[in-house]
Design a protein around this motif. Structure first.
Motif, PDB file in Angstrom:
ATOM      1  N   GLN A   1      14.969  26.278  31.158  1.00 12.80           N
ATOM      2  CA  GLN A   1      15.543  26.333  32.496  1.00 12.80           C
ATOM      3  C   GLN A   1      16.031  24.957  32.879  1.00 12.80           C
ATOM      4  OE1 GLN A   1      12.063  27.770  34.449  1.00 12.80           O
ATOM      5  NE2 GLN A   1      11.379  25.740  34.961  1.00 12.80           N
TER       6      GLN A   1
ATOM      7  N   ASP B   1      22.823  26.971  40.314  1.00 13.88           N
ATOM      8  CA  ASP B   1      22.202  26.273  39.201  1.00 13.88           C
ATOM      9  C   ASP B   1      23.256  25.987  38.144  1.00 13.88           C
ATOM     10  OD1 ASP B   1      19.403  26.039  39.760  1.00 13.88           O
ATOM     11  OD2 ASP B   1      19.346  28.227  39.689  1.00 13.88           O
TER      12      ASP B   1
ATOM     13  N   SER C   1      28.525  22.966  36.897  1.00 16.34           N
ATOM     14  CA  SER C   1      28.130  23.545  38.186  1.00 16.34           C
ATOM     15  C   SER C   1      29.273  24.351  38.794  1.00 16.34           C
ATOM     16  CB  SER C   1      27.727  22.453  39.166  1.00 16.34           C
ATOM     17  OG  SER C   1      26.603  21.789  38.687  1.00 16.34           O
TER      18      SER C   1
ATOM     19  N   LYS D   1      15.319  20.895  37.943  1.00 18.53           N
ATOM     20  CA  LYS D   1      15.863  20.752  39.308  1.00 18.53           C
ATOM     21  C   LYS D   1      15.116  19.678  40.050  1.00 18.53           C
ATOM     22  CE  LYS D   1      18.529  22.935  41.594  1.00 18.53           C
ATOM     23  NZ  LYS D   1      19.140  23.587  42.686  1.00 18.53           N
TER      24      LYS D   1
ATOM     25  N   SER E   1      13.147  28.759  44.387  1.00 15.41           N
ATOM     26  CA  SER E   1      14.425  28.911  43.690  1.00 15.41           C
ATOM     27  C   SER E   1      14.211  29.716  42.418  1.00 15.41           C
ATOM     28  CB  SER E   1      14.997  27.549  43.305  1.00 15.41           C
ATOM     29  OG  SER E   1      15.259  26.807  44.459  1.00 15.41           O
TER      30      SER E   1
ATOM     31  N   SER F   1      23.495  16.554  39.840  1.00 14.46           N
ATOM     32  CA  SER F   1      23.805  17.936  40.184  1.00 14.46           C
ATOM     33  C   SER F   1      24.512  17.908  41.532  1.00 14.46           C
ATOM     34  CB  SER F   1      22.531  18.790  40.233  1.00 14.46           C
ATOM     35  OG  SER F   1      21.782  18.449  41.382  1.00 14.46           O
TER      36      SER F   1
END
Ligand SMILES: [Mg+2]
Length: 366
Positions: A363, A313, A291, A366, A58, A104
């Motif tokens: 970042q 993301d 999102s 995730k 990713s 998420s």
């Protein structure tokens, strides 16, 4: 009798790519890369496990992905489909407990303490295993997708658990085994420690989580400054963060009505930039990411169109939001005719990682 706190971290496997492979059976078993095409600027959103074998990850530029895997199947993201799938999965989770924190589109924490009633401290966890298996099976049966689940007494450990044996994994970390479980794992297994932080830790010879467990406070502070204490606690498997069930606001938006209806591209651009800056500022102040982004355009005849996009993301920066909004406006051909009002909105808000958002990394976790 006191029952142990039992949390599940549920994380869908290669979510976007898995949806594409489910919907296109001829792509199953093949390297599927969801994101920008390999001949264009842009990045990989999600790669199937077959594509990951070629080293594709990713956020990697699609050009690089194309070089690593020239025969890969590159697929344009279908944000709407992923958003709908996310809602259906979250609805399944909500069948088991109302205590769900969605982190998420494809990840959530569940507090299942009341469903499983395990003894405190969390030792053998048979009931938790049964429930986790049932949940995985149900997601697979009803949605044709696999999830990985980590089971433990806190958020950090359950997340490490769901990452531990992907895809289709189930990892339970009993309380008395947590330190030993974490010891051999690389520091990168700590959510929030990305490549930059890991390199920094390595400079100080912190390679495994065990190295951090054994460190003196001074040494750890030399490496990571004010994060030392939090990092040490995590390395020992301690994390007292609560689940947060509701972000205060479900959406953050900003709109502007022009004094006189306009088709002036410069004015429209300047207005969009202001609206985006406004939304980004609010998101950042509240430590939230979005999102899903929306645009709203009202024309001189009062026709109003809204369009939205769900991003691979979560975002909170003005530049990223502006790019996505511009793209949406262009793709949907919304900037035609005289415009009376413009709006920019963000939803699907999450408070990512909180204290775990690490020092050098810029970042999303995730
Ligand atoms: Mg996932």
């Amino acid at each position: 009798m006191k029952f142990a706190r039992v949390l599940f971290h549920v994380d869908m496997d290669a979510f976007f790519a898995a949806i594409e492979q489910r919907d296109r059976p001829e792509w199953r078993g093949k390297p599927v890369i969801v994101g920008a095409p390999p001949n264009r600027r842009g990045v990989v959103a999600t790669a199937s496990y077959e594509a990951r074998r070629f080293g594709i990850k990713s956020a990697m530029p699609s050009v690089t992905a194309g070089r690593l895997c020239p025969h890969g199947i590159f697929v344009q993201p279908r944000g709407g489909v992923y958003g709908e799938e996310s809602r259906r999965i979250m609805a399944i989770l909500a069948d088991y407990t109302p205590l769900v924190e969605q982190v998420s589109v494809d990840e959530a924490y569940l507090d299942v303490s009341a469903c499983v009633r395990e003894p405190d401290p969390l030792i053998a966890i048979p009931a938790s295993r049964r429930l986790a298996l049932e949940l995985k099976q149900r997601i697979f049966r009803e949605r044709g997708l696999t999830a990985s689940i980590g089971v433990a007494s806190n958020k950090f450990l359950s997340k490490v658990g769901s990452d531990f044996q992907k895809p289709d994994g189930l990892t339970l970390i009993p309380e008395q085994e947590k330190r030993a479980f974490l010891r051999p794992l690389p520091v990168r297994a700590i959510p929030g420690v990305g490549p930059v932080s890991a390199a920094r830790l390595l400079e100080f010879s912190f390679q495994t989580i065990g190295d951090i467990q054994d460190s003196t406070p001074e040494r750890l502070r030399a490496a990571v400054g004010s994060y030392a204490e939090a990092l040490h606690a995590l390395s020992c498997g301690n994390d007292d963060r609560e689940l947060s069930f509701e972000t205060e606001r479900k959406s953050i938006s900003s709109e502007h009505t022009f004094d006189v209806d306009t088709r002036d591209p410069q004015l429209i651009r300047a207005t969009l930039l202001e609206l985006v800056a406004d939304v980004a500022e609010t998101l950042q102040r509240k430590n939230l990411t979005a999102s899903t982004l929306q645009v709203k355009v009202r024309y001189s005849d009062f026709t109003t169109l809204t369009r939205q996009t769900t991003l691979p993301d979560p975002v909170c920066g003005a530049a990223e939001i502006y790019r996505a909004i511009r793209h949406l406006l262009k793709k949907e051909k919304l900037l035609v005719g005289r415009i009376r009002l413009l709006g920019v909105g963000s939803s699907n808000l999450n408070a990512p990682s909180g204290q775990l958002r690490f020092f050098l990394e810029n970042q999303p976790v995730k």
